[in-house]
Design an enzyme around this catalytic site. Structure first.
Site, PDB file in Angstrom:
ATOM      1  CE  LYS A  38       1.560  -7.507   5.013  1.00  0.00           C
ATOM      2  NZ  LYS A  38       2.141  -6.780   3.830  1.00  0.00           N
ATOM      3  CE1 TYR A  42      -1.144  -7.002   7.248  1.00  0.00           C
ATOM      4  CE2 TYR A  42       0.118  -7.697   8.928  1.00  0.00           C
ATOM      5  CZ  TYR A  42      -0.383  -6.715   8.109  1.00  0.00           C
ATOM      6  OH  TYR A  42       0.614  -5.838   7.980  1.00  0.00           O
TER       7      TYR A  42
HETATM    8  P1  NAD Z   1      -2.641   2.125   4.795  1.00  0.00           P
HETATM    9  O1  NAD Z   1      -4.021   1.318   4.743  1.00  0.00           O
HETATM   10  O2  NAD Z   1      -2.355   3.371   5.206  1.00  0.00           O
HETATM   11  O3  NAD Z   1      -2.347   1.920   3.201  1.00  0.00           O
HETATM   12  C1  NAD Z   1      -2.444   0.776   2.559  1.00  0.00           C
HETATM   13  C2  NAD Z   1      -2.557   1.083   1.163  1.00  0.00           C
HETATM   14  O4  NAD Z   1      -2.804   0.033   0.305  1.00  0.00           O
HETATM   15  C3  NAD Z   1      -3.909   2.161   0.863  1.00  0.00           C
HETATM   16  O5  NAD Z   1      -3.587   3.164   0.122  1.00  0.00           O
HETATM   17  C4  NAD Z   1      -4.816   1.365   0.221  1.00  0.00           C
HETATM   18  O6  NAD Z   1      -5.799   1.838  -0.560  1.00  0.00           O
HETATM   19  C5  NAD Z   1      -4.108   0.228  -0.599  1.00  0.00           C
HETATM   20  N1  NAD Z   1      -4.422  -0.913  -1.039  1.00  0.00           N
HETATM   21  C6  NAD Z   1      -4.949  -1.798  -0.376  1.00  0.00           C
HETATM   22  N2  NAD Z   1      -5.813  -2.737  -1.003  1.00  0.00           N
HETATM   23  C7  NAD Z   1      -5.300  -2.499  -2.217  1.00  0.00           C
HETATM   24  C8  NAD Z   1      -5.385  -3.156  -3.543  1.00  0.00           C
HETATM   25  N3  NAD Z   1      -6.066  -4.281  -3.617  1.00  0.00           N
HETATM   26  N4  NAD Z   1      -4.917  -2.536  -4.587  1.00  0.00           N
HETATM   27  C9  NAD Z   1      -4.209  -1.482  -4.540  1.00  0.00           C
HETATM   28  N5  NAD Z   1      -3.962  -0.650  -3.302  1.00  0.00           N
HETATM   29  C10 NAD Z   1      -4.423  -1.117  -2.404  1.00  0.00           C
HETATM   30  O7  NAD Z   1      -1.620   0.945   5.459  1.00  0.00           O
HETATM   31  P2  NAD Z   1      -0.098   1.358   6.101  1.00  0.00           P
HETATM   32  O8  NAD Z   1      -0.137   0.990   7.534  1.00  0.00           O
HETATM   33  O9  NAD Z   1       0.492   2.313   5.092  1.00  0.00           O
HETATM   34  O10 NAD Z   1       0.416  -0.386   5.329  1.00  0.00           O
HETATM   35  C11 NAD Z   1       1.461  -0.154   4.329  1.00  0.00           C
HETATM   36  C12 NAD Z   1       2.023  -1.627   4.177  1.00  0.00           C
HETATM   37  O11 NAD Z   1       2.614  -1.982   5.561  1.00  0.00           O
HETATM   38  C13 NAD Z   1       0.943  -2.797   4.090  1.00  0.00           C
HETATM   39  O12 NAD Z   1       1.533  -4.045   3.343  1.00  0.00           O
HETATM   40  C14 NAD Z   1       0.990  -3.201   5.607  1.00  0.00           C
HETATM   41  O13 NAD Z   1       0.452  -4.645   5.885  1.00  0.00           O
HETATM   42  C15 NAD Z   1       2.373  -2.956   5.935  1.00  0.00           C
HETATM   43  N6  NAD Z   1       2.623  -2.779   7.453  1.00  0.00           N
HETATM   44  C16 NAD Z   1       2.024  -1.747   8.122  1.00  0.00           C
HETATM   45  C17 NAD Z   1       2.621  -1.609   9.404  1.00  0.00           C
HETATM   46  C18 NAD Z   1       2.061  -0.390  10.421  1.00  0.00           C
HETATM   47  O14 NAD Z   1       2.056  -0.379  11.596  1.00  0.00           O
HETATM   48  N7  NAD Z   1       1.125   0.465   9.857  1.00  0.00           N
HETATM   49  C19 NAD Z   1       3.129  -2.514  10.013  1.00  0.00           C
HETATM   50  C20 NAD Z   1       3.798  -3.570   9.599  1.00  0.00           C
HETATM   51  C21 NAD Z   1       3.301  -3.682   8.039  1.00  0.00           C
END
Ligand code: NAD
Length: 247
Positions: free
Chosen positions: A159, A155
């Site tokens: 990123k 990851y």
């Molecule tokens: P989440 O799992 O709630 O949402 C991720 C979404 O991406 C889901 O709807 C999933 O179905 C979709 N997805 C996954 N693989 C896919 C694919 N191959 N094709 C199309 N869609 C796909 O996660 P989140 O926490 O909302 O994260 C959203 C983004 O933010 C991500 O890139 C994550 O790495 C990043 N992020 C999240 C956090 C956190 O604290 N939640 C922190 C840093 C970064």
């Protein structure tokens, strides 16, 4: 921030942070293509919610790690709304393990969705974005890509790769006024942080200068700002939205 007549794709836009981004862009007037991979019900419910306040949206299934799916998603955006102005590469997964225990499959899966998925979407959108007269790419990275995080060699690599790609593509698109930026969230209230017990939450929060986790809307609003006219002179930048964690 007026995004009327702008067309946006939000990958993974049906749940979590992506859902908040889809809603925010739609509330500011954009027509939103809500991409989902498996969550059809959530995507359709979100489209209904956006339509309920007079917005326009369409839900499109595509696995962004697959180039042909990315092409299909882009084509549907064009068929539905005629152009593309804003691409938000938000879709992401985690599959954590210490490198001693991480399988090659775990590494490949995370790289294919979180890094190649961003490249696939940027590639298929490039021609339209460059011709559209108003173009924005916003890639959702993570503080894990900036700091590195134990148990996340896959990851963190993906990123960090997104940050490098953001800068390269920003230089390629700049001559046409298309900006390309990354947003690196810290700990955001989500399914992931909900799983932590109180002790774990307190330990993480102690490391965050603002002493709390962020809200999805606090990411969505920054993305909307970068997507708007107000962000016109920012490109190649990674904006950490993390309560001061990376400092
Ligand atoms: P989440 O799992 O709630 O949402 C991720 C979404 O991406 C889901 O709807 C999933 O179905 C979709 N997805 C996954 N693989 C896919 C694919 N191959 N094709 C199309 N869609 C796909 O996660 P989140 O926490 O909302 O994260 C959203 C983004 O933010 C991500 O890139 C994550 O790495 C990043 N992020 C999240 C956090 C956190 O604290 N939640 C922190 C840093 C970064």
């Amino acid at each position: 921030m007026d995004l009327s007549n702008k067309v946006a794709i939000v990958t993974g836009g049906a749940s979590g942070i992506g859902r908040a981004i889809s809603l925010s862009l739609a509330k500011h007037g954009a027509n939103v293509v809500v991409n989902y991979n498996r969550s059809a019900d959530k995507a359709n419910a979100l489209v209904t919610e956006i339509e309920s306040f007079g917005g326009k949206a369409v839900a499109v299934q595509a696995d962004v790690s697959q180039y042909q799916d990315a092409e299909k998603l882009m084509q549907t955006a064009l068929d539905t709304f005629g152009t593309l102005n804003i691409l938000v590469n938000n879709a992401g997964i985690t599959d954590d393990a210490l490198i001693l225990r991480m399988s090659e499959q775990q590494f490949d899966n995370v790289i294919n969705t979180n890094l190649k998925g961003v490249w696939n979407m940027t590639k298929v959108a490039a021609k339209t974005l460059l011709k559209s007269g108003y173009g924005r790419v916003i890639n959702i990275s993570s503080v894990s890509g900036v700091l590195g995080n134990a148990g996340q060699s896959n990851y963190s690599a993906a990123k960090a790769g997104v940050i490098g790609m953001t800068k390269a593509v920003a230089k390629e698109f700049a001559a046409r006024g298309v900006t390309v930026n990354a947003v690196a969230p810290g700990f955001i209230e989500s399914d992931m942080t909900d799983k932590l017990n109180d002790e774990q939450k307190q330990a993480w929060q102690a490391m965050i200068p603002l002493k709390r986790f962020g809200k999805k809307e606090e990411i969505a609003e920054v993305v909307t700002f970068l997507a708007s006219e107000l962000g016109a002179y920012i490109t190649g930048h990674t904006l950490e939205v993390d309560g001061g964690l990376v400092m």
